[in-house]
Scaffold this motif. Structure first.
Motif, PDB file in Angstrom:
ATOM      1  N   GLN A 249       0.773  -1.294   0.031  1.00  0.00           N
ATOM      2  CA  GLN A 249       0.014  -0.033   0.018  1.00  0.00           C
ATOM      3  C   GLN A 249       0.853   1.311  -0.092  1.00  0.00           C
ATOM      4  OE1 GLN A 249      -2.411   0.402   3.501  1.00  0.00           O
ATOM      5  NE2 GLN A 249      -3.650   1.990   2.745  1.00  0.00           N
ATOM      6  N   MET A 250       1.846   1.337   0.518  1.00  0.00           N
ATOM      7  CA  MET A 250       2.699   2.563   1.007  1.00  0.00           C
ATOM      8  C   MET A 250       3.624   2.487  -0.519  1.00  0.00           C
ATOM      9  SD  MET A 250       1.875   4.001   3.460  1.00  0.00           S
ATOM     10  CE  MET A 250       0.278   3.435   3.297  1.00  0.00           C
ATOM     11  N   ILE A 251       4.085   1.460  -0.910  1.00  0.00           N
ATOM     12  CA  ILE A 251       5.011   1.457  -2.273  1.00  0.00           C
ATOM     13  C   ILE A 251       4.114   2.098  -3.234  1.00  0.00           C
ATOM     14  CG2 ILE A 251       6.053  -0.091  -3.783  1.00  0.00           C
ATOM     15  CD1 ILE A 251       6.892  -1.638  -1.482  1.00  0.00           C
TER      16      ILE A 251
ATOM     17  N   VAL B 198       8.747  -0.341   3.744  1.00  0.00           N
ATOM     18  CA  VAL B 198       7.805   0.842   4.171  1.00  0.00           C
ATOM     19  C   VAL B 198       8.801   2.202   4.209  1.00  0.00           C
ATOM     20  CG1 VAL B 198       6.619   1.869   5.831  1.00  0.00           C
ATOM     21  CG2 VAL B 198       5.848  -0.460   5.126  1.00  0.00           C
ATOM     22  N   ILE B 199      10.052   1.492   5.044  1.00  0.00           N
ATOM     23  CA  ILE B 199      10.950   2.665   5.226  1.00  0.00           C
ATOM     24  C   ILE B 199      11.589   3.246   3.924  1.00  0.00           C
ATOM     25  CG2 ILE B 199      13.316   3.465   6.228  1.00  0.00           C
ATOM     26  CD1 ILE B 199      12.282   1.250   8.533  1.00  0.00           C
TER      27      ILE B 199
ATOM     28  N   ARG C  68      12.220   7.632  -0.500  1.00  0.00           N
ATOM     29  CA  ARG C  68      12.422   8.349  -1.929  1.00  0.00           C
ATOM     30  C   ARG C  68      11.118   9.327  -2.255  1.00  0.00           C
ATOM     31  NH1 ARG C  68      11.233   2.494  -4.578  1.00  0.00           N
ATOM     32  NH2 ARG C  68       9.137   2.666  -4.619  1.00  0.00           N
ATOM     33  N   ALA C  69      10.306   9.388  -1.109  1.00  0.00           N
ATOM     34  CA  ALA C  69       9.312  10.417  -1.481  1.00  0.00           C
ATOM     35  C   ALA C  69       9.742  11.664  -1.275  1.00  0.00           C
ATOM     36  CB  ALA C  69       8.098  10.060  -0.208  1.00  0.00           C
ATOM     37  N   HIS C  70       8.989  12.640  -1.978  1.00  0.00           N
ATOM     38  CA  HIS C  70       9.194  14.103  -1.858  1.00  0.00           C
ATOM     39  C   HIS C  70       9.611  14.658  -0.280  1.00  0.00           C
ATOM     40  CE1 HIS C  70      10.026  18.204  -3.375  1.00  0.00           C
ATOM     41  NE2 HIS C  70       8.849  18.478  -2.711  1.00  0.00           N
ATOM     42  N   HIS C  71       8.608  14.271   0.351  1.00  0.00           N
ATOM     43  CA  HIS C  71       8.791  14.713   1.822  1.00  0.00           C
ATOM     44  C   HIS C  71       8.563  13.204   2.711  1.00  0.00           C
ATOM     45  CE1 HIS C  71       7.719  18.568   0.966  1.00  0.00           C
ATOM     46  NE2 HIS C  71       7.021  18.356   0.231  1.00  0.00           N
TER      47      HIS C  71
END
Length: 187
Positions: free
Chosen positions: A71-73, A155-156, A161-164
């Motif tokens: 879900q997070m990926i 998850v980490i 690699r997210a913008h925030h």
């Protein structure tokens, strides 16, 4: 801080936080004799978000830990075609947690060096049960905490690699806590 739904995890099999930390091989932070939910809340209050992700992934069922990671990926772009392919095998296993799909997830995952969030998620699926030895070898079960460790790392890695990154990790922790507090049993 997570939502109030994180205050009770009805299906976790662990009664003390230390049981989960031993599975993760993590150093002690705070009072490990408290309930998993109390320890998780303490980790969040102390801003130990990465530790909280690893802890939560271990507290969930193995299937739910993989589903949470997936879900997070899905909220971040896959960096390579190989990573996307590994993620698709993990998603296929979630849709049909069969032995051939579990093995396919493992085969896709080990081909990705260095590991990406997607390959870590596929490794989590591979380590949910069955044998991790090649099919022609004698069976070798995965270690008890392997699926949770891989799912938490996925998850980490996705958040990183997210913008925030910090915001996405907090969102992931909120979503994972909601999943842990659900009464329904996932496959």
């Amino acid at each position: 801080m997570t939502t109030d739904t994180a205050t009770h995890w009805p299906r976790t099999i662990w009664s003390e936080a230390g049981q989960i930390n031993r599975l993760n091989g993590r150093r002690q932070l705070g009072d490990e004799s408290v309930s998993p939910t109390a320890y998780f809340q303490w980790l969040l209050a102390e801003e130990h978000d990465r530790e909280a992700a690893l802890f939560l992934a271990q507290a969930l069922t193995r299937y739910e830990a993989v589903a949470w990671a997936a879900q997070m990926i899905a909220l971040t772009p896959s960096p390579t075609p190989a990573a996307r392919s590994a993620f698709e095998t993990a998603q296929a296993w979630l849709a049909d947690p069969s032995e051939p799909r579990r093995r396919a997830a493992g085969e896709q995952a080990i081909a990705i060096i260095p590991p990406e969030a997607e390959s870590l998620c596929a490794l989590a699926a591979f380590h949910t049960g069955g044998s991790i030895a090649p099919p022609e070898q004698p069976p070798m079960p995965p270690s008890r905490g392997a699926a949770g460790r891989f799912a938490g790392a996925a998850v980490i890695a996705a958040a990183a690699r997210a913008h925030h990154p910090a915001d996405l990790l907090r969102q992931a922790l909120d979503e994972g806590a909601r999943l842990a507090s659900r009464m329904e049993i996932a496959p």
